[in-house]
Write a protein that holds these residues in place. Sequence first.
Motif, PDB file in Angstrom:
ATOM      1  N   ALA A 293       0.826  73.159   0.120  1.00  0.00           N
ATOM      2  CA  ALA A 293       1.434  73.955   1.170  1.00  0.00           C
ATOM      3  C   ALA A 293       2.433  73.225   2.078  1.00  0.00           C
ATOM      4  O   ALA A 293       3.347  73.949   1.945  1.00  0.00           O
ATOM      5  CB  ALA A 293       0.504  74.042   1.922  1.00  0.00           C
ATOM      6  N   ASP A 294       1.853  71.757   2.177  1.00  0.00           N
ATOM      7  CA  ASP A 294       2.777  71.168   3.582  1.00  0.00           C
ATOM      8  C   ASP A 294       4.368  70.744   2.467  1.00  0.00           C
ATOM      9  O   ASP A 294       4.978  70.542   3.278  1.00  0.00           O
ATOM     10  CB  ASP A 294       2.700  70.046   4.052  1.00  0.00           C
ATOM     11  CG  ASP A 294       0.988  70.792   4.766  1.00  0.00           C
ATOM     12  OD1 ASP A 294       0.929  72.142   5.627  1.00  0.00           O
ATOM     13  OD2 ASP A 294       0.021  69.652   5.828  1.00  0.00           O
ATOM     14  N   ALA A 295       3.823  70.311   1.623  1.00  0.00           N
ATOM     15  CA  ALA A 295       5.133  69.880   0.860  1.00  0.00           C
ATOM     16  C   ALA A 295       6.324  70.962   1.027  1.00  0.00           C
ATOM     17  O   ALA A 295       7.159  70.803   0.830  1.00  0.00           O
ATOM     18  CB  ALA A 295       5.026  70.042  -0.798  1.00  0.00           C
ATOM     19  N   PHE A 296       6.620  72.284   0.806  1.00  0.00           N
ATOM     20  CA  PHE A 296       7.732  73.394   0.775  1.00  0.00           C
ATOM     21  C   PHE A 296       7.954  73.339   2.550  1.00  0.00           C
ATOM     22  O   PHE A 296       8.534  74.053   1.880  1.00  0.00           O
ATOM     23  CB  PHE A 296       6.825  74.507   0.298  1.00  0.00           C
ATOM     24  CG  PHE A 296       6.450  74.565  -0.980  1.00  0.00           C
ATOM     25  CD1 PHE A 296       7.443  74.607  -2.413  1.00  0.00           C
ATOM     26  CD2 PHE A 296       4.908  73.938  -1.429  1.00  0.00           C
ATOM     27  CE1 PHE A 296       7.254  75.061  -3.113  1.00  0.00           C
ATOM     28  CE2 PHE A 296       4.759  74.056  -2.870  1.00  0.00           C
ATOM     29  CZ  PHE A 296       5.504  74.309  -3.593  1.00  0.00           C
ATOM     30  N   ALA A 297       7.344  72.110   3.494  1.00  0.00           N
ATOM     31  CA  ALA A 297       7.952  72.412   4.688  1.00  0.00           C
ATOM     32  C   ALA A 297       9.368  73.217   4.956  1.00  0.00           C
ATOM     33  O   ALA A 297      10.169  73.540   5.471  1.00  0.00           O
ATOM     34  CB  ALA A 297       7.591  71.374   5.427  1.00  0.00           C
ATOM     35  N   ASN A 298      10.233  71.655   4.041  1.00  0.00           N
ATOM     36  CA  ASN A 298      11.506  71.496   4.225  1.00  0.00           C
ATOM     37  C   ASN A 298      12.455  72.376   3.198  1.00  0.00           C
ATOM     38  O   ASN A 298      13.805  72.655   3.294  1.00  0.00           O
ATOM     39  CB  ASN A 298      12.189  70.139   3.538  1.00  0.00           C
ATOM     40  CG  ASN A 298      11.823  69.439   4.443  1.00  0.00           C
ATOM     41  OD1 ASN A 298      11.579  69.513   5.919  1.00  0.00           O
ATOM     42  ND2 ASN A 298      10.839  67.822   4.138  1.00  0.00           N
ATOM     43  N   ILE A 299      11.629  73.245   2.061  1.00  0.00           N
ATOM     44  CA  ILE A 299      12.359  74.484   1.266  1.00  0.00           C
ATOM     45  C   ILE A 299      12.786  75.709   2.274  1.00  0.00           C
ATOM     46  O   ILE A 299      13.653  76.293   1.895  1.00  0.00           O
ATOM     47  CB  ILE A 299      11.279  74.673  -0.089  1.00  0.00           C
ATOM     48  CG1 ILE A 299      11.677  73.053  -0.592  1.00  0.00           C
ATOM     49  CG2 ILE A 299      12.095  75.320  -0.556  1.00  0.00           C
ATOM     50  CD1 ILE A 299      12.517  72.217  -1.189  1.00  0.00           C
TER      51      ILE A 299
END
Length: 331
Positions: free
Chosen positions: A202-208
């Motif tokens: 889930a955290d991988a998408f923070a910059n998207i």
Amino acid sequence: MFDRDAYGALVRRKRGEKRLSQENLAEDALGDPGRKGDISRIENGKTAPHETTILKINAQLNISDAEMEPIRNSASAAAKLGNLPTLSRDELELLASRFEVEKPHDKTDAALRELLGQKAEEYRSYRAQIDAIDDRVASLHNLKAEAQGAAERLDFDEVETLLARVDEVETEIVAESKELRAGNALLRNRPEDAFRHFSAAADAFANINTLEPARRRLRYEDQLYKHGLRYGGAGLALSAQMIRAASATLSETETPREWADAQNALAIALETQGTRTAGPDGAALLAEAVDAYRAALRVRTEADGEGKKSLALTIRLQPSEATLKDADIEA
């Protein structure tokens, strides 16, 4: 195909019948008590022993050719999942051990087959996710090729558009890898590890997209919830924890739909926990569930014009399992 897990289980059982320690067997079969570690690795299916080692161990434990035949010509473990009705008791227990089922020897054949049938269904879905990675990688390769072509044309706007999509797809591949690790953990009944991998995905998408981590958590919590509902353990509590992490980045006023969905999902997880927890702790969980239902209704009713009872229709519990009445959540 040599089934080293089945051979290890057979060696362990035969050694127990003869009341030999691993050190005793290492000395009698291999001529060196210091090789008890080799016996341990064989019994735990960590290694496929050399044929000469197999023959020496078999001689000491009186393992017959008839007992070895199905081990030497075994179907794959995955193939056995699709043929559960024909499996022997030993094969059922071996498959259960692959999924780290606790105390499979205490379960009846029927219970093991039912449990493994559920695991087989989950496994097929999991394999489909693994196979889908190839499509993502192919898409990434095509996007990079298109970006190279746009760069050759000096079309920098197109390059930026394509590279932004490359960034998204690479993030999706990273997240899917973590999701697969979480799925692997759930197959092995390790919900705590699954929670950790889901959180990282889930955290991988923070910059998207700033909302995507919360949306992903609300998707992932359902897998934890269903695992807890089916197998017990920490899944239900971790589902609630995942929802709370999502709610922390949502707002009742700025993202009302997502916030209400989170409150409704939290209420369901807490209610299910509460019905399975005795005493004051269970009552406290049910009280929290009522508060979460009320919060969700506050937004759902105002935003959608829905009647209060309509929200109750969205919950995942069967009517026979629910303990909160419509009156409770309407109050």
